[in-house]
Motif scaffolding. Sequence first.
Motif, PDB file in Angstrom:
ATOM      1  N   PHE A  23      -1.675  47.913  19.378  1.00 22.14           N
ATOM      2  CA  PHE A  23      -1.184  48.515  20.612  1.00 22.14           C
ATOM      3  C   PHE A  23      -1.426  47.524  21.742  1.00 22.14           C
ATOM      4  O   PHE A  23      -2.552  47.054  21.927  1.00 22.14           O
ATOM      5  N   ARG A  24      -0.395  47.219  22.495  1.00 22.17           N
ATOM      6  CA  ARG A  24      -0.533  46.308  23.635  1.00 22.17           C
ATOM      7  C   ARG A  24      -0.426  47.100  24.934  1.00 22.17           C
ATOM      8  O   ARG A  24       0.023  48.239  24.942  1.00 22.17           O
ATOM      9  N   ILE A  25      -0.820  46.447  26.006  1.00 18.12           N
ATOM     10  CA  ILE A  25      -0.736  47.096  27.303  1.00 18.12           C
ATOM     11  C   ILE A  25       0.714  47.465  27.591  1.00 18.12           C
ATOM     12  O   ILE A  25       1.639  46.765  27.180  1.00 18.12           O
ATOM     13  N   SER A  26       0.903  48.568  28.250  1.00 20.74           N
ATOM     14  CA  SER A  26       2.248  49.032  28.572  1.00 20.74           C
ATOM     15  C   SER A  26       3.006  47.982  29.376  1.00 20.74           C
ATOM     16  O   SER A  26       2.486  47.462  30.373  1.00 20.74           O
ATOM     17  N   PRO A  27       4.234  47.629  28.961  1.00 21.38           N
ATOM     18  CA  PRO A  27       5.017  46.643  29.725  1.00 21.38           C
ATOM     19  C   PRO A  27       5.237  47.068  31.173  1.00 21.38           C
ATOM     20  O   PRO A  27       5.276  46.229  32.069  1.00 21.38           O
ATOM     21  N   MET A 138      -6.854  53.129  27.958  1.00 21.47           N
ATOM     22  CA  MET A 138      -5.926  54.172  28.388  1.00 21.47           C
ATOM     23  C   MET A 138      -4.624  53.617  28.951  1.00 21.47           C
ATOM     24  O   MET A 138      -3.773  54.380  29.397  1.00 21.47           O
ATOM     25  N   HIS A 139      -4.462  52.305  28.964  1.00 22.40           N
ATOM     26  CA  HIS A 139      -3.275  51.704  29.577  1.00 22.40           C
ATOM     27  C   HIS A 139      -2.336  51.085  28.542  1.00 22.40           C
ATOM     28  O   HIS A 139      -1.461  50.312  28.894  1.00 22.40           O
ATOM     29  N   ILE A 140      -2.525  51.444  27.289  1.00 22.34           N
ATOM     30  CA  ILE A 140      -1.698  50.853  26.236  1.00 22.34           C
ATOM     31  C   ILE A 140      -0.420  51.663  26.029  1.00 22.34           C
ATOM     32  O   ILE A 140      -0.384  52.858  26.276  1.00 22.34           O
ATOM     33  N   ALA A 141       0.619  50.977  25.575  1.00 26.69           N
ATOM     34  CA  ALA A 141       1.847  51.674  25.181  1.00 26.69           C
ATOM     35  C   ALA A 141       1.563  52.413  23.874  1.00 26.69           C
ATOM     36  O   ALA A 141       0.909  51.884  22.981  1.00 26.69           O
ATOM     37  N   GLY A 142       2.044  53.626  23.751  1.00 25.62           N
ATOM     38  CA  GLY A 142       1.778  54.424  22.555  1.00 25.62           C
ATOM     39  C   GLY A 142       0.407  55.071  22.580  1.00 25.62           C
ATOM     40  O   GLY A 142      -0.225  55.244  21.530  1.00 25.62           O
ATOM     41  N   LEU A 164      -5.034  57.829  32.476  1.00 28.05           N
ATOM     42  CA  LEU A 164      -5.553  57.830  33.841  1.00 28.05           C
ATOM     43  C   LEU A 164      -4.415  57.898  34.853  1.00 28.05           C
ATOM     44  O   LEU A 164      -4.495  58.598  35.851  1.00 28.05           O
ATOM     45  N   ALA A 165      -3.333  57.158  34.609  1.00 34.58           N
ATOM     46  CA  ALA A 165      -2.166  57.163  35.498  1.00 34.58           C
ATOM     47  C   ALA A 165      -0.920  57.444  34.667  1.00 34.58           C
ATOM     48  O   ALA A 165      -0.764  56.914  33.574  1.00 34.58           O
TER      49      ALA A 165
END
Length: 194
Positions: A23-27, A138-142, A164-165
């Motif tokens: 899982f990577r950080i959300s684009p 908590m900032h990952i995509a998926g 969180l956001a």
Amino acid sequence: MSASPASPPHPSTLPDSPTPVVFRISPLIRLTLLGFYLALTLPLPFLSQMTQAPVPPWLLGSSLALGWVGLYAALSDRVTVNSEGVRLSYAPWVPSRWRSGWFLPWDAIVAIKPRSTGQGGLVYYFLSRDQQAYLLPMHIAGFSRFLQLVEQYTDLDTRDIRPLAQPWMYGILLILTLLLLLIDIWTLSPLSHP
């Protein structure tokens, strides 16, 4: 900027699979934060030159470029989940002494504990058997898929955990960032100074 990764497979197929899921950080988060940094700092070297500030524009520009690379490095984190545990790591080019990751075996996780932030939000931590706390990414995509995996491997209840956001918050910030960038470009354009 790297392209967004393919969506991970459905979680119900994962516990028996030896293939790790990354899982990577959300684009959206990455693009918004990098763009916001650029929008805030882009005019500074030009203003330094116009006001004849004691800091040379080239030095200020170089420092700000290094800051952008540092932010990009901080946003390069990835979470890897497999049958052994969960790992937080960064891109290989990021020095480990600057940003180190962690690995937590599933059998070492005893709880997920919430903690309030200064702004009134909630963040969550994995609590290990030796009472160490590891920030839940908590900032990952998926993110919901990630929580399903955590629940499958640990039997902990994750139903009340929320990001969180919300994506719409970053969407609004991205729109404002683009407007700020347009104002920066217009202000710095020779056409705006006849």
